[in-house]
Design an enzyme around this catalytic site. Sequence first.
Site, short mmCIF file in Angstrom:
data_model
loop_
_atom_site.label_atom_id
_atom_site.label_comp_id
_atom_site.label_asym_id
_atom_site.label_seq_id
_atom_site.Cartn_x
_atom_site.Cartn_y
_atom_site.Cartn_z
N TYR A 85 0.84 -1.20 0.00
CA TYR A 85 0.00 0.00 0.00
C TYR A 85 0.87 1.25 0.00
CZ TYR A 85 0.90 0.69 5.02
OH TYR A 85 1.51 0.92 6.23
N CYS A 86 0.25 2.36 -0.37
CA CYS A 86 0.91 3.66 -0.38
C CYS A 86 -0.16 4.73 -0.20
CB CYS A 86 1.72 3.87 -1.66
SG CYS A 86 0.72 3.76 -3.16
N THR A 87 0.13 5.97 -0.51
CA THR A 87 -0.81 7.06 -0.23
C THR A 87 -2.06 6.98 -1.09
OG1 THR A 87 1.05 8.49 0.35
CG2 THR A 87 -1.07 9.56 -0.07
N ILE A 146 -4.12 4.49 0.70
CA ILE A 146 -4.68 4.83 2.01
C ILE A 146 -5.92 5.70 1.87
CG2 ILE A 146 -4.20 6.01 4.20
CD1 ILE A 146 -1.18 5.34 3.58
N CYS A 158 2.34 1.70 -4.87
CA CYS A 158 2.15 0.28 -4.57
C CYS A 158 1.70 -0.50 -5.81
CB CYS A 158 1.18 0.09 -3.41
SG CYS A 158 -0.42 0.86 -3.57
#
Length: 319
Positions: A199-201, A228, A206
């Site tokens: 995952y990432c922002t 996220i 990701c």
Amino acid sequence: MKVLHNTISNKILRNRMLVETERRTTISFYKYFYIDDPNSFRDTIYRKLNDLHVLGRIYIATEGINGQISVRKNNFNSFRTILYNSHPKLDKVRLNIALDNNVLSFWVLRIKVRASIVADGITDHSFNYLNVGHYLKAEEVNIMADNPDVLFVDMRNHYEYEIGHFKQALDIPSNTFREQLYMVVKMLQHDKNRHIVMYCTGGIRCEKASAWMLHNGFKNIYHVEGGIIGYTNRAKELGLPIKFIGKNFVFDERFGERITSEVIAHCHQCNSLCDSYTNCRNTHCHRLFIQCNNCAKKYYGCCNLLCKNKQLATTSYSV
């Protein structure tokens, strides 16, 4: 011909933003797809978004588009129509509405053509960035999060992880995404058959990381759809428990969006609980660090006594 870049100073533009009365929506979006003429695509979209008073930054490359922008609320539908119609691959592209959407985030529009929409340092020409892992929606993320055999991997920089992350997530200690891509493969060499959630922002890092993991022989790779931001928005919409704790770091004037009430980071100067990032007021330093209100007063917004003394010698400052 109309100038296709900003010609006004940042100071003037920032002051304009601060006195603007029309409410804005902060949005992030991206899409990996082939663009045969990035420069022409850039100029076309710049003209249209500039006319709508869109602010923010957009990167365009042959591999796609990556944007973080703010748009006046009454222009949102027009912006969406322009974006959707700018290329067949962008029709109905996901728009991530900011979690903390009441704070002004950008004051200038910058659209740049780059070699890639996220710097990855990959030189392997056999790498297929479109062969990605399985997307996970919020409800699927929560199921995975409750499974102790599933490994969550945070594909953001260490300072992003510091103020907020999924509870059990692995931090890849690095300063850049390009460092992370090689580190994560090395760190997880013995987990190639394990179920891994990345995952990432907002999803862009990701998604590419999931393709890189598959390219390097990993078998069961997943990534959080919309990152996220997408996860949190959907979880709230469905009334699901939030498995992410703390703040989500963002690369604009806000520095962070509050997701849960937990404060999991500490002031870099006194070690008290705090998750508010700032830049050192000494313009020759400008270091990004976490600082509580008490230390902001004590150090005049600077990261150490040396910077404080230099700042006091050049300007006045109040908290």
